[in-house]
Design a protein around this motif. Structure first.
Motif, PDB file in Angstrom:
ATOM      1  N   LYS A 170      60.868  73.936  20.278  1.00 39.42           N
ATOM      2  CA  LYS A 170      59.607  74.311  20.910  1.00 39.42           C
ATOM      3  C   LYS A 170      58.490  73.362  20.468  1.00 39.42           C
ATOM      4  O   LYS A 170      57.662  72.934  21.273  1.00 39.42           O
ATOM      5  N   LEU A 510      61.292  79.708  22.998  1.00 43.84           N
ATOM      6  CA  LEU A 510      60.678  80.815  22.260  1.00 43.84           C
ATOM      7  C   LEU A 510      61.499  82.090  22.414  1.00 43.84           C
ATOM      8  O   LEU A 510      61.668  82.854  21.455  1.00 43.84           O
ATOM      9  N   LYS A 559      52.483  83.854  21.759  1.00 41.73           N
ATOM     10  CA  LYS A 559      52.032  82.509  21.388  1.00 41.73           C
ATOM     11  C   LYS A 559      50.580  82.525  20.925  1.00 41.73           C
ATOM     12  O   LYS A 559      50.206  81.816  19.991  1.00 41.73           O
TER      13      LYS A 559
END
Length: 632
Positions: A170, A510, A559
């Motif tokens: 990521k 994620l 996030k």
């Protein structure tokens, strides 16, 4: 006495320097991609294996290097960008300090192949842990082929601190996206474990945004341009209706270098004032072109932080540019560009002298009382212990009312009513507390009404209690989800027809990173091809919902929490999903649902606040009500 101060060997000094420059595989990706850009490459290929642990390879068609330059590039402080101290204040290239390759070679096995356009043969260099293994002439294509193998092979402690492959990948994707956005004129490709993740042809910035983030951005972009003698601004902002909860996709570039700057982010939010929901942020990709003498980029090894010699001026210009973009594209009804653009008073030196006005929030008459929590503080002090239900009941003493049809106070039919079965509640949040009927049937009804399908006004002993309905559900859902995550006791509703969801590559990584926690919420899913998952089950609260929207909303909030709050995974997932799920509980509630909501709220650990600390309720005392109504 013997002398004790001595010079460090180059290999150790380089490893120390690598600790600042090379923090993880993504750091190597960033440095190598930027080197290719400085080499005037038109095509750049990034190949990654095992999220960069095993291999990071960057192949470009840039100008290449001579044999001497190729060897010198691995020396510390060797650079072609700086010759005098004054050059530090005129930097327009990506790299300039001459530490990147030396730092990478200190903690990895490196192989470099490079050739200039007019050279008949190229050069190959192999270095392991700062030790030169070989240098020879080879046949190779024009440009540079840089391979970094087995990162941190000689520093096992550093390697052990790396996260899982999905986490590290990521970060690699984040760095790749930033570089690719900054240079849409260059073709980029990315392969991970021999699978193509991105193939980005050279083109306009708008095309690059769509290629990276998806076709749904095609109708969301508004051009943003502003030219001033001090700084030029250009790029794109998203329409207000496309704003997402949390931070979303937001990028600032200064002279094509990605930066993080909360002050300038505030300028964009200020420009969107009153056009996006509270807690949401718009999409933007904005480029600032400014004379390098007005900035300092040499304040952090990663060069993502930057200083302006006049931040207020930059703030005002960005805010003006974004507001103008909103007005030109008719994204908002009316905006007055002739006033309140926050340029302030300009001094004789041409600098801006006032401080930008903070973002004001649109607060309805019933939201404003939430800000005054003084009278609530003493009440919530006694409610901190879970399971303490006696104290809160005292809040409503003397306020009971009974229904004339012999129905129990929360809508459950008593033994004297025609049917003994309890009423099925319409709200899915009412499943949060199981086996309620027997206990709640003994609790007397609270005098409460709903206002604007959003707020609940309840008569309390000392006056009126105002409850934010959505925030109350967020607290209730949070405690349910947090308990499920800790105890692994969630419920799953199987879908009749499984749904496939295509995700952004970074979001897909994620999901792999936190899949155990997502499944503990009640989701059942599996990988179903590249960047795609197949959902076969969902938590009961999201039945008949848009699974893609739910998934993306959960990830987006996760996030945001990750970058702003640095929470552990369980806490973050619980907060994220409760915030996402609570958003749909703004609507009409029956009398039964209102009462049940209040009871469930006051049985939580902290009924006065959401998990993020926002107030859920406030008390308007009788004296305060008198002040509001009786004008003196």
């Amino acid at each position: 006495m013997l002398d004790i101060i001595h010079l460090l060997p180059d290999s150790i000094a380089n490893q120390i320097a690598a600790g600042e420059v090379v923090q993880r595989p993504a750091s190597v990706v960033k440095e190598l991609l930027e080197n290719s850009i400085d080499a005037q490459a038109q095509t750049i290929q990034l190949i990654v294996k095992d999220a960069g642990r095993t291999l990071i390879q960057v192949i470009d068609d840039g100008v290449g290097m001579s044999a001497t330059d190729a060897r010198m590039s691995f020396e510390r402080h060797a650079t072609s960008k700086i010759k005098t101290a004054d050059d530090l204040f005129a930097i327009r290239t990506m790299g300039f300090r001459g530490e990147a390759l030396a730092s990478i070679a200190a903690v990895a096995q490196v192989e470099l192949r490079t050739r200039r356009q007019n050279d008949e043969v190229g050069t190959m260099i192999r270095i392991e842990g700062s030790e030169l293994k070989s240098q020879e002439s080879v046949s190779c294509t024009k440009g540079t082929n840089f391979q970094v193998k087995n990162l941190f092979f000689n520093v096992p402690a550093r390697r052990n601190f790396l996260k899982s492959n999905p986490v590290e990948m990521k970060h690699v994707l984040d760095e790749f996206q930033r570089v690719a956005l900054a240079h849409p004129e260059i073709q980029f490709t990315l392969y991970h474990n021999d699978v193509e993740v991105y193939n980005l042809p050279a083109g306009k910035l708008s095309r690059r945004i769509i290629d990276i983030f998806g076709k749904n951005y095609r109708e969301q972009l508004a051009n943003c341009e502003e030219e001033t003698p001090f700084v030029n601004v250009e790029g794109f902002v998203g329409k207000p209706e496309s704003a997402k909860k949390g931070r979303g996709e937001q990028f600032f570039f200064v002279n094509k270098r990605f930066i993080k700057h909360n002050y300038l982010h505030h300028a964009v939010l200020s420009a969107f004032e009153a056009t996006i929901p509270e807690g949401s942020s718009p999409f933007y990709v904005l480029f600032l072109e400014i004379d390098p003498s007005h900035i300092d980029i040499n304040i952090h090894p990663t060069k993502t932080e930057i200083k302006f010699d006049d931040e207020r001026a930059v703030y005002a210009i960005i805010r003006s540019a974004v507001r103008r973009a909103i007005g030109v594209y008719n994204l908002t009804p009316t905006i007055d560009f002739e006033s309140d653009i926050n340029f302030g008073n300009i001094t004789s030196t041409g600098r801006f002298s006032d401080t930008p006005t903070p973002i004001s929030q649109s607060i309805s008459d019933f939201e404003k009382p939430r800000r005054g929590l003084e009278s609530l503080a003493s009440m919530t002090d006694s409610l901190r212990d879970r399971g303490n239900t006696e104290n809160w009941r005292k809040l409503f003493e003397g306020m009971e009312s009974f229904k004339p049809n012999n129905q129990s106070t929360l809508g459950f039919q008593s033994a004297a009513s025609p049917a003994d079965a309890p009423i099925t509640l319409g709200s899915k949040a009412n499943d949060i507390i199981l086996d309620e009927s027997k206990r709640l049937a003994e609790i007397k009804e609270i005098t409460a009404i709903q206002v604007q399908n959003r707020f609940i006004v309840a008569q309390a002993k000392s006056g009126l209690m105002l409850i934010d309905q959505r925030a109350a559900y967020e607290r209730i859902l949070y405690e349910k989800y947090h308990n499920n995550l800790k105890n692994k006791n969630s419920f799953t509703q199987q879908l009749l027809f499984p749904k496939t969801v295509d995700l952004h590559p970074a979001d897909f990584q994620l999901v792999l990173e936190i899949q155990d926690e997502i499944k503990a919420l009640g989701f059942s899913f599996e990988e179903f091809g590249q960047n795609t998952i197949k959902i076969s089950g969902v938590p009961p609260e999201v039945q008949e919902e848009n699974e893609k929207e739910i998934f993306e909303g959960l990830l987006q909030q996760y996030k945001t929490n990750q970058s702003d709050l640095h929470l552990d995974v369980i806490e973050n997932v619980a907060r994220s999903f409760s915030k996402k799920s609570s958003a749909k509980y703004i609507g009409e509630l029956s009398k039964i649902e209102i009462n049940l909501l209040i009871h469930q709220l006051f049985e939580t650990a902290v009924p006065g606040y959401t998990p993020s600390g926002e107030p859920i309720m406030t008390i308007l005392s009788v004296e305060r009500l008198a002040e509001l109504i009786i004008k003196k």
